[in-house]
Every structure is written in structure tokens, then in C-alpha cells.
Enzyme design. Structure first.
Site, PDB file in Angstrom:
ATOM      1  N   HIS A   1     -33.938  22.511  -2.795  1.00 16.89           N
ATOM      2  CA  HIS A   1     -33.522  21.265  -3.461  1.00 16.89           C
ATOM      3  C   HIS A   1     -33.884  21.360  -4.935  1.00 16.89           C
ATOM      4  CE1 HIS A   1     -32.944  16.708  -3.262  1.00 16.89           C
ATOM      5  NE2 HIS A   1     -33.372  16.919  -4.495  1.00 16.89           N
ATOM      6  N   HIS A  16     -32.336  20.771  -9.022  1.00 18.00           N
ATOM      7  CA  HIS A  16     -31.315  20.283  -9.952  1.00 18.00           C
ATOM      8  C   HIS A  16     -31.136  21.349 -11.035  1.00 18.00           C
ATOM      9  CE1 HIS A  16     -30.965  16.238  -8.227  1.00 18.00           C
ATOM     10  NE2 HIS A  16     -32.238  16.427  -7.905  1.00 18.00           N
ATOM     11  N   GLY A  54     -30.843  10.711 -15.721  1.00 14.62           N
ATOM     12  CA  GLY A  54     -29.745   9.894 -16.200  1.00 14.62           C
ATOM     13  C   GLY A  54     -29.844   8.440 -15.807  1.00 14.62           C
ATOM     14  N   THR A  91     -28.214  11.523  -8.914  1.00 12.43           N
ATOM     15  CA  THR A  91     -27.670  10.219  -9.299  1.00 12.43           C
ATOM     16  C   THR A  91     -26.462  10.370 -10.205  1.00 12.43           C
ATOM     17  OG1 THR A  91     -29.949   9.389  -9.255  1.00 12.43           O
ATOM     18  CG2 THR A  91     -28.291   7.981 -10.260  1.00 12.43           C
ATOM     19  N   ARG A 104     -29.423   3.186  -5.416  1.00 14.98           N
ATOM     20  CA  ARG A 104     -28.532   3.990  -6.236  1.00 14.98           C
ATOM     21  C   ARG A 104     -27.422   4.641  -5.429  1.00 14.98           C
ATOM     22  NH1 ARG A 104     -33.180   7.758  -8.375  1.00 14.98           N
ATOM     23  NH2 ARG A 104     -33.879   7.196  -6.259  1.00 14.98           N
ATOM     24  N   HIS A 130     -30.446  12.490   0.698  1.00 12.36           N
ATOM     25  CA  HIS A 130     -31.498  11.856  -0.093  1.00 12.36           C
ATOM     26  C   HIS A 130     -31.909  10.557   0.587  1.00 12.36           C
ATOM     27  CE1 HIS A 130     -33.313   9.883  -3.719  1.00 12.36           C
ATOM     28  NE2 HIS A 130     -32.780   8.811  -3.148  1.00 12.36           N
ATOM     29  N   ASP A 181     -37.606  19.534  -5.716  1.00 17.16           N
ATOM     30  CA  ASP A 181     -36.842  18.613  -6.571  1.00 17.16           C
ATOM     31  C   ASP A 181     -36.927  19.062  -8.034  1.00 17.16           C
ATOM     32  OD1 ASP A 181     -35.114  16.533  -7.021  1.00 17.16           O
ATOM     33  OD2 ASP A 181     -36.482  14.958  -6.345  1.00 17.16           O
TER      34      ASP A 181
END
Length: 397
Positions: A63, A65, A71, A101, A165, A197, A285
Site C-alpha cells: 500500500h 502512494h 490533497g 482521496t 471521503r 480503505h 501507506d
């Protein structure tokens, strides 16, 4: 063919094998044994003596990014993409990139490009189609076609549920995207999972339980993450693991008294629960924003995830007396099994030569990715393309 002879390694494959030598070549472990062969000079093999350091498979961070996350507090809060050595300094040799997100300003094209860039720099990298929201962000117009025709995409995620979200997906919508992922996995041999998530919402994992109760989809398709963010949620997740889901613990910071389990606490509780040991993983993450929200849903503070949290968690587990062969699969073999990457997550002849040597204090001493040294004696020897231009290049994680 680039060949390396690794000598005097205390191998955890993840099972403890004791002192072994290994021959690496062509990105693979060619041989492992107790008596290193005499190689002809023409091989030009480099020798790396580990001096008895513990050697384990390279960490598989499921996991990440890779394009940067965030953001939630405006465009200025978008997190920059981590560079190559941010991973390798932490013992990570395989990453799975995803969108969070912001799956609008950042999209599947950028994700695929960054995954391929990391591959060119020597890391093993994959990606997930979609992001937090439905309909999922895709390149081809469908999840099934993305997984079928885009080599590096192996599943869907991170699709948000139980979070303010999220796109508030219904059971029907979740089953539709899960069926697309599952069928694409069958067609291609890829993971075909939906990486979910989990937010702080009181519904927790109810949607996943309903999906298992009301559909024919196998439990392995549903892969909830951040399950340690609330203690009650973690108990729900353990029950899902008993039903066949693989659950993912996040190595994020937990304050004293917070209603959450640290990654180390969560893994210990999981192992003690008697749930299947192969159905738990730990991810970082990395590159993602770790926000806190006020009562109006606005960001009140934020942190940024980093791959170093995996090694910090592993070191904490070892300090607490958890044997390395029990702790390491959650960072290695279990992740590889979930992602259907059979050459990852273990040390054996024929496996990928992704290896991490830990010194006596549990810090990373050497890292091999695809058989090539990226870290030697704790120092980075292989940098990302633009790292030399980064004034923070030599800052550790």
C-alpha cells in the site's frame, strides 16, 4: 549476466535455515547451500560477505502512494512522490502503488507511469486500478480491461468505505467492482483483489460481511486495510480473516491512549488470536497523507506515511521477543501470496533475488533488488534518477 556470491548469511526464508551462501544471477537466486562453489574467473562474480547478518526476503509494501497522496486540504497539501532510495533504505524491494482521496488531479496514467519509472530504476512495482471513489478511475473505461491489458495493474483500490471521503458505495456497487476484479484475475493470473480503505465510520466492515453473505465471490477478493485504526474494527477484521479474507494492518503512528492498535500490537494480537497466520499483512501507506479531521470534516493536522515504518515495526516486534520467522511473513510472504507473486516473499532457488540483510541492531545493512545491490553497509549505492538533484538526498527515513 551479473552474478553475486553472498556469503555467511543467517537465512530466514522465512523459516530459519541457519548459515547459508547464495549465488545470485539474472535477478534470481540461482543456488543456496552451505558450501559455496568455486566460480571460474570468467564469471566475474562479486562477493558480498554478510558476516552472519540475518538475511530475509525483501519487504513487499502492498500500500504505497507512489505518485504521492494527500490533497484533502487543498492542492498545496498534495504529498510529493517518494524517490527510489526512500524504499530501499527501508528494506522495501517491491511496492504496490495506488491512488487515494485525490483520484482526479492524480489519475491512472500518472500511476502507471510512476510504477514503470520505479521498475526502470530497479524496484519491483505494481499498481491498483481505481482509487477512493466509484465509478473507478481507469485507463480503458473498465476495471476488467485495465487488469487484462495493462501489465502492471493487478487489482483495484484503495476503494474507500466507512469514510466521509468515500463515494458511499452500496452493496450492489461493491459487488460489481469486486466481480470485475475477480474475473480479471482469473483471466490473467493476477491478484484480482479489491483493496478496501477503512475509515472511522461506525459501519466498519459491515459491507464486506454482507458481500460474503450475499454473493458467490471468494473471500480472498476483499482485502480491507487500515483495520487497526479502531480496536473494535480490528476485532471485526480478525473474524473476516477466519472467513478467508486477508486483512492489512497499517504501520501508522498511534498516540498513547488512542482507540487504535499500533502495527506491532495488532500483529501480536492477531498471531495470538489463532486466526490463519497467512491472512495478515502489514503495509506502510508510504507517500500518503495521514490526516486528522475536526468535527466539520476539515483537516486539523496531518502526517505523511513512509516505508521506514515497516522496518520500525519489525524491529519493535523483534525487541518484544517475536521470532523473526513469525514476524516477517506479514511483510513478505503473506503479501506475495495475496498478490499472486510466487517469486516474491521467500528465499529459495528460483525466487527473485530480493534480499535484505539486518545488522545486529535490526537496521538495514544490505539490500538486493533483482540481484543488484541498492544498499551496502547501510549506504545507498543505487539512487533514483533525480535524487542527486535533491538537497535532502542523504537524509534518512
Amino acid at each position: 549476466m551479473n552474478t553475486t556470491l553472498v556469503r555467511n548469511a543467517d537465512v530466514y526464508a522465512p523459516e530459519a535455515l541457519g548459515r547459508r551462501d547464495l549465488l545470485l544471477g539474472g535477478g534470481k537466486v540461482l543456488w543456496i547451500g552451505t558450501d559455496a562453489p568455486d566460480l571460474p574467473a570468467a564469471f566475474g562474480a562479486e562477493t558480498v560477505d554478510l558476516g552472519g547478518h540475518r538475511l530475509l526476503p525483501g519487504l513487499v509494501d502492498g500500500h504505497v502512494h507512489v505518485t504521492g497522496g494527500g490533497g484533502e486540504a487543498g492542492f498545496a497539501s498534495r504529498v510529493p512522490a517518494p524517490m527510489l532510495s526512500r524504499y530501499t533504505r527501508s528494506g522495501v524491494t517491491t511496492v504496490v502503488g495506488l491512488l487515494g482521496t485525490d483520484d482526479v488531479a492524480r489519475g491512472t496514467r500518472e500511476l502507471v507511469a510512476q510504477v514503470n519509472a520505479l521498475r526502470e530504476e530497479g524496484l519491483s512495482a505494481y499498481g491498483l486500478a481505481g482509487g477512493y471513489h466509484l465509478p473507478p478511475a481507469t485507463l480503458t473505461g473498465s476495471v476488467r480491461a485495465d487488469l487484462a491489458f495493462i501489465d502492471c495493474l493487478i487489482g483495484v483500490g484503495e476503494l474507500a468505505i466507512s469514510d466521509h471521503r468515500s463515494s458511499q458505495p452500496t452493496l450492489e456497487e461493491l459487488l460489481r467492482v469486486a466481480s470485475e476484479a475477480h474475473v480479471a484475475g482469473l483471466m490473467t493470473g493476477k491478484a484480482g483483489i479489491v483493496h478496501l480503505h477503512l475509515g472511522d465510520g461506525p459501519r466498519g466492515l459491515d459491507l464486506v460481511r454482507r458481500a460474503l453473505d450475499e454473493s458467490e465471490l471468494p473471500a480472498r477478493v476483499f482485502n480491507p486495510t487500515h483495520v487497526n485504526r479502531r480496536k473494535a474494527l480490528f476485532e471485526e477484521a480478525i473474524e473476516l480473516a477466519r472467513r478467508g479474507c486477508t486483512i492489512d494492518i497499517t504501520a501508522f503512528p498511534v498516540a498513547k491512549g488512542e482507540d487504535a492498535w499500533s502495527a506491532a500490537d495488532a500483529l501480536v494480537r492477531y498471531l495470538d488470536s489463532g486466526a490463519p497466520r497467512g491472512r495478515v499483512t502489514i503495509s506502510s501507506d508510504a507517500g500518503g497523507c495521514l490526516p486528522c479531521f475536526d468535527a466539520q470534516g476539515r483537516v486539523s493536522s496531518m502526517d505523511v506515511g513512509h516505508s521506514g515504518a515497516l522496518l520500525e515495526t519489525l524491529r519493535e516486534l523483534l525487541a518484544r521477543g517475536v521470532p523473526l520467522e513469525d514476524a516477517s511473513p506479514a511483510f513478505t510472504g503473506n503479501v506475495a501470496d495475496l498478490l499472486r507473486l510466487p517469486s516474491k516473499g521467500r528465499i529459495a532457488a528460483g525466487a527473485d533475488a530480493d534480499l535484505v540483510a539486518l545488522d545486529d541492531d535490526g537496521a538495514v545493512a544490505h539490500v538486493f533488488a533483482g540481484g543488484r545491490l541498492h544498499l551496502r553497509d547501510g549506504a545507498v549505492v543505487r539512487h533514483g534518477t533525480f535524487e542527486k538533484m535533491d538537497p535532502q538526498d542523504n537524509r534518512s527515513n
